[in-house]
Motif scaffolding. Structure first.
Motif, PDB file in Angstrom:
ATOM      1  N   ASN A  30       2.728  11.790   4.366  1.00 26.68           N
ATOM      2  CA  ASN A  30       4.112  10.927   4.452  1.00 26.68           C
ATOM      3  C   ASN A  30       2.922   9.573   4.350  1.00 26.68           C
ATOM      4  O   ASN A  30       2.142   9.198   5.077  1.00 26.68           O
ATOM      5  CB  ASN A  30       4.291  10.358   6.050  1.00 26.68           C
ATOM      6  N   PRO A  31       3.748   9.025   3.403  1.00 29.91           N
ATOM      7  CA  PRO A  31       2.752   7.459   2.400  1.00 29.91           C
ATOM      8  C   PRO A  31       2.715   6.809   2.952  1.00 29.91           C
ATOM      9  O   PRO A  31       1.520   5.841   3.689  1.00 29.91           O
ATOM     10  CB  PRO A  31       3.509   6.757   1.185  1.00 29.91           C
ATOM     11  N   TYR A  32       4.001   6.585   4.391  1.00 28.89           N
ATOM     12  CA  TYR A  32       4.074   5.426   5.430  1.00 28.89           C
ATOM     13  C   TYR A  32       2.116   5.996   6.670  1.00 28.89           C
ATOM     14  O   TYR A  32       1.628   4.763   7.511  1.00 28.89           O
ATOM     15  CB  TYR A  32       4.964   5.468   6.103  1.00 28.89           C
ATOM     16  N   LYS A  33       2.453   6.669   6.773  1.00 35.61           N
ATOM     17  CA  LYS A  33       1.596   7.300   7.899  1.00 35.61           C
ATOM     18  C   LYS A  33      -0.315   7.977   7.465  1.00 35.61           C
ATOM     19  O   LYS A  33      -1.224   6.577   7.641  1.00 35.61           O
ATOM     20  CB  LYS A  33       0.993   8.967   8.105  1.00 35.61           C
ATOM     21  N   VAL A  34      -0.735   7.963   5.921  1.00 40.77           N
ATOM     22  CA  VAL A  34      -1.398   7.779   5.002  1.00 40.77           C
ATOM     23  C   VAL A  34      -1.623   5.986   5.329  1.00 40.77           C
ATOM     24  O   VAL A  34      -3.125   6.213   5.311  1.00 40.77           O
ATOM     25  CB  VAL A  34      -1.230   8.156   4.286  1.00 40.77           C
ATOM     26  N   ALA A  35      -1.210   5.312   4.209  1.00 40.43           N
ATOM     27  CA  ALA A  35      -1.117   3.575   4.740  1.00 40.43           C
ATOM     28  C   ALA A  35      -1.533   3.584   6.065  1.00 40.43           C
ATOM     29  O   ALA A  35      -2.389   2.153   5.848  1.00 40.43           O
ATOM     30  CB  ALA A  35      -0.297   3.295   4.128  1.00 40.43           C
ATOM     31  N   LEU A  36      -0.741   4.012   7.020  1.00 38.02           N
ATOM     32  CA  LEU A  36      -1.761   3.103   8.491  1.00 38.02           C
ATOM     33  C   LEU A  36      -2.601   3.936   8.409  1.00 38.02           C
ATOM     34  O   LEU A  36      -3.531   2.692   8.892  1.00 38.02           O
ATOM     35  CB  LEU A  36      -0.650   3.554   9.381  1.00 38.02           C
ATOM     36  N   ARG A  37      -3.309   4.848   8.232  1.00 33.98           N
ATOM     37  CA  ARG A  37      -4.841   5.329   8.546  1.00 33.98           C
ATOM     38  C   ARG A  37      -5.306   4.730   7.865  1.00 33.98           C
ATOM     39  O   ARG A  37      -7.115   4.010   7.847  1.00 33.98           O
ATOM     40  CB  ARG A  37      -4.892   6.655   7.927  1.00 33.98           C
ATOM     41  N   ALA A  75      -1.867  11.945 -20.574  1.00 38.20           N
ATOM     42  CA  ALA A  75      -0.730  11.075 -21.373  1.00 38.20           C
ATOM     43  C   ALA A  75      -0.188  10.533 -20.910  1.00 38.20           C
ATOM     44  O   ALA A  75       0.890  11.287 -19.564  1.00 38.20           O
ATOM     45  CB  ALA A  75      -0.648  12.580 -22.558  1.00 38.20           C
ATOM     46  N   ILE A  76       0.556   9.814 -21.675  1.00 39.99           N
ATOM     47  CA  ILE A  76       2.143   9.465 -20.919  1.00 39.99           C
ATOM     48  C   ILE A  76       3.552  10.112 -20.418  1.00 39.99           C
ATOM     49  O   ILE A  76       3.985   9.539 -19.392  1.00 39.99           O
ATOM     50  CB  ILE A  76       2.227   7.852 -21.778  1.00 39.99           C
ATOM     51  N   GLU A  77       4.051  11.028 -21.983  1.00 42.34           N
ATOM     52  CA  GLU A  77       4.446  11.132 -21.670  1.00 42.34           C
ATOM     53  C   GLU A  77       4.520  12.848 -20.574  1.00 42.34           C
ATOM     54  O   GLU A  77       5.735  13.370 -20.486  1.00 42.34           O
ATOM     55  CB  GLU A  77       4.896  12.587 -23.288  1.00 42.34           C
ATOM     56  N   GLN A  78       3.674  12.961 -19.557  1.00 45.19           N
ATOM     57  CA  GLN A  78       3.192  13.765 -18.896  1.00 45.19           C
ATOM     58  C   GLN A  78       3.425  13.575 -17.716  1.00 45.19           C
ATOM     59  O   GLN A  78       4.124  13.846 -16.937  1.00 45.19           O
ATOM     60  CB  GLN A  78       2.020  14.425 -18.781  1.00 45.19           C
ATOM     61  N   ILE A  79       3.819  12.255 -17.788  1.00 49.61           N
ATOM     62  CA  ILE A  79       4.453  11.473 -16.367  1.00 49.61           C
ATOM     63  C   ILE A  79       5.697  10.784 -16.026  1.00 49.61           C
ATOM     64  O   ILE A  79       6.070  10.396 -16.185  1.00 49.61           O
ATOM     65  CB  ILE A  79       3.195   9.936 -16.681  1.00 49.61           C
ATOM     66  N   ASP A  80       6.106  12.571 -15.337  1.00 49.64           N
ATOM     67  CA  ASP A  80       7.473  12.491 -15.411  1.00 49.64           C
ATOM     68  C   ASP A  80       8.282  13.112 -14.049  1.00 49.64           C
ATOM     69  O   ASP A  80       9.308  13.948 -14.563  1.00 49.64           O
ATOM     70  CB  ASP A  80       7.763  13.154 -16.838  1.00 49.64           C
ATOM     71  N   GLU A  81       7.372  13.455 -13.340  1.00 48.98           N
ATOM     72  CA  GLU A  81       8.051  14.215 -12.442  1.00 48.98           C
ATOM     73  C   GLU A  81       8.517  13.046 -10.701  1.00 48.98           C
ATOM     74  O   GLU A  81       7.780  12.438 -10.852  1.00 48.98           O
ATOM     75  CB  GLU A  81       6.623  15.237 -11.839  1.00 48.98           C
ATOM     76  N   PRO A  82       9.887  13.559 -10.741  1.00 51.60           N
ATOM     77  CA  PRO A  82      10.503  13.089  -9.712  1.00 51.60           C
ATOM     78  C   PRO A  82       8.902  13.078  -8.612  1.00 51.60           C
ATOM     79  O   PRO A  82       9.409  13.698  -8.173  1.00 51.60           O
ATOM     80  CB  PRO A  82      12.060  13.472  -9.918  1.00 51.60           C
ATOM     81  N   ILE A  83       9.814  11.944  -7.239  1.00 48.51           N
ATOM     82  CA  ILE A  83       9.459  12.376  -6.611  1.00 48.51           C
ATOM     83  C   ILE A  83       9.826  13.309  -5.233  1.00 48.51           C
ATOM     84  O   ILE A  83      11.728  13.912  -5.170  1.00 48.51           O
ATOM     85  CB  ILE A  83       9.194  11.093  -4.677  1.00 48.51           C
ATOM     86  N   ALA A  84       9.250  14.538  -5.001  1.00 45.07           N
ATOM     87  CA  ALA A  84       9.655  15.574  -4.259  1.00 45.07           C
ATOM     88  C   ALA A  84      11.062  14.978  -3.016  1.00 45.07           C
ATOM     89  O   ALA A  84      10.244  14.231  -2.539  1.00 45.07           O
ATOM     90  CB  ALA A  84       8.934  16.232  -3.948  1.00 45.07           C
ATOM     91  N   LEU A  95       0.958  -0.932  -0.114  1.00 42.75           N
ATOM     92  CA  LEU A  95      -0.332  -0.001  -0.137  1.00 42.75           C
ATOM     93  C   LEU A  95       1.354   1.026   0.006  1.00 42.75           C
ATOM     94  O   LEU A  95       0.208   2.134  -0.996  1.00 42.75           O
ATOM     95  CB  LEU A  95      -0.492  -0.093   0.935  1.00 42.75           C
ATOM     96  N   VAL A  96       2.073   1.485   1.098  1.00 44.89           N
ATOM     97  CA  VAL A  96       2.604   2.025   0.760  1.00 44.89           C
ATOM     98  C   VAL A  96       3.055   2.824  -0.847  1.00 44.89           C
ATOM     99  O   VAL A  96       3.839   3.694  -1.056  1.00 44.89           O
ATOM    100  CB  VAL A  96       4.092   2.719   1.917  1.00 44.89           C
ATOM    101  N   LEU A  97       3.892   1.757  -1.068  1.00 45.85           N
ATOM    102  CA  LEU A  97       4.005   1.386  -2.167  1.00 45.85           C
ATOM    103  C   LEU A  97       3.159   2.010  -3.763  1.00 45.85           C
ATOM    104  O   LEU A  97       3.527   3.086  -4.505  1.00 45.85           O
ATOM    105  CB  LEU A  97       4.628   0.468  -3.034  1.00 45.85           C
ATOM    106  N   ILE A  98       2.433   2.007  -3.509  1.00 43.63           N
ATOM    107  CA  ILE A  98       0.898   2.144  -4.619  1.00 43.63           C
ATOM    108  C   ILE A  98       0.806   3.918  -3.953  1.00 43.63           C
ATOM    109  O   ILE A  98       0.961   4.508  -5.295  1.00 43.63           O
ATOM    110  CB  ILE A  98      -0.252   1.278  -4.173  1.00 43.63           C
ATOM    111  N   LEU A  99       1.177   4.205  -3.029  1.00 44.68           N
ATOM    112  CA  LEU A  99       0.427   5.827  -2.336  1.00 44.68           C
ATOM    113  C   LEU A  99       1.749   6.576  -3.242  1.00 44.68           C
ATOM    114  O   LEU A  99       1.820   7.473  -2.935  1.00 44.68           O
ATOM    115  CB  LEU A  99       0.875   5.971  -0.677  1.00 44.68           C
TER     116      LEU A  99
END
Length: 229
Positions: free
Chosen positions: A104-111, A220-229, A82-86
């Motif tokens: 935080n994805p770990y906190k969101v996943a827990l909730r 669009a697929i080409e728009q999905i290119d942002e790195p995790i902040a 679930l953390v990975l999906i988030l």
């Protein structure tokens, strides 16, 4: 945004983009490494404990202990999945607001773990009944509701997530069949390496599936290119 009706989905482009995103976001390997570690601890403990067994535990009690340990390991693995999906949903969303702090994805996943577990059980029950009774209805439900988890994580509400997944997948049956076949093929490839390949394959498959999910939303697929902040 893509204008409707949507253009044909390019599986090769989606896989290439997923690979590029994975290479740029190494932290996506962390949840899968933790999943593998959990499974290794379970397997190692299951094999060693009967030989140690200082309390002289009966075979029946030992079997129950192993079953409980397996359940706990499964819940922990589902949590890290679930953390990975988030993380991937956050990575691919196009609604970033400048200066907006991401949870935080770990906190969101827990909730959200318990309600999402309930949603998954409802989904498995419906699909399972469809497969047992007629097979085809179960497969159809799987294809139409395969993004219920994603919509729940982004929008909330179990009923709402089912409805949104149903709406998004309308008219894309054959494309989704190919998407699932590609995903299952990659997972099988990772599994035959004694699970070690899943450290790389699981985040890649998650990125691929979420890329298709974003495509259904009009990104669009080409728009999905942002790195995790």
């Amino acid at each position: 945004m893509i204008q409707h009706p949507l253009p044909p989905f390019s599986h090769s482009s989606a896989l290439k983009r997923a690979l590029r995103l994975l290479q740029a976001n190494k932290r996506l390997y962390i949840p899968t490494c933790l999943i593998l570690l959990t499974q290794l601890i379970l397997v190692g403990g299951t094999r060693l404990y009967p030989h140690l067994n200082p309390s002289g535990m009966s075979a029946e009690s030992l079997s129950m202990l192993v079953a409980c340990a397996g359940l706990v390991a499964s819940l922990i693995s589902n949590y890290f999945s679930l953390v990975l999906i988030l993380q991937v949903l956050r990575l691919t969303e196009r609604a970033h607001e400048e200066g907006h702090e991401q949870a935080n994805p770990y906190k969101v996943a827990l909730r959200k773990f318990i309600p999402l577990l309930l949603l998954s059980l409802m989904l498995l029950l419906g699909i399972g009944m469809g497969i047992v009774l007629f097979i085809i209805p179960g497969i159809y439900l799987l294809l139409r509701l395969m993004f219920a988890q994603y919509t729940f994580l982004e929008q909330g509400g179990i009923v709402r997530s089912f409805k949104e997944s149903w709406r998004l997948t309308e008219g894309h049956f054959y494309t989704q069949v190919v998407v699932l076949l590609v995903a299952f093929g990659l997972i099988l490839l990772g599994a035959i390496t004694l699970g070690l390949g899943l450290i790389f394959i699981q985040p890649l498959v998650t990125l691929y599936l979420v890329t298709y999910y974003r495509y259904l939303q009009g990104t669009a697929i080409e728009q999905i290119d942002e790195p995790i902040a």
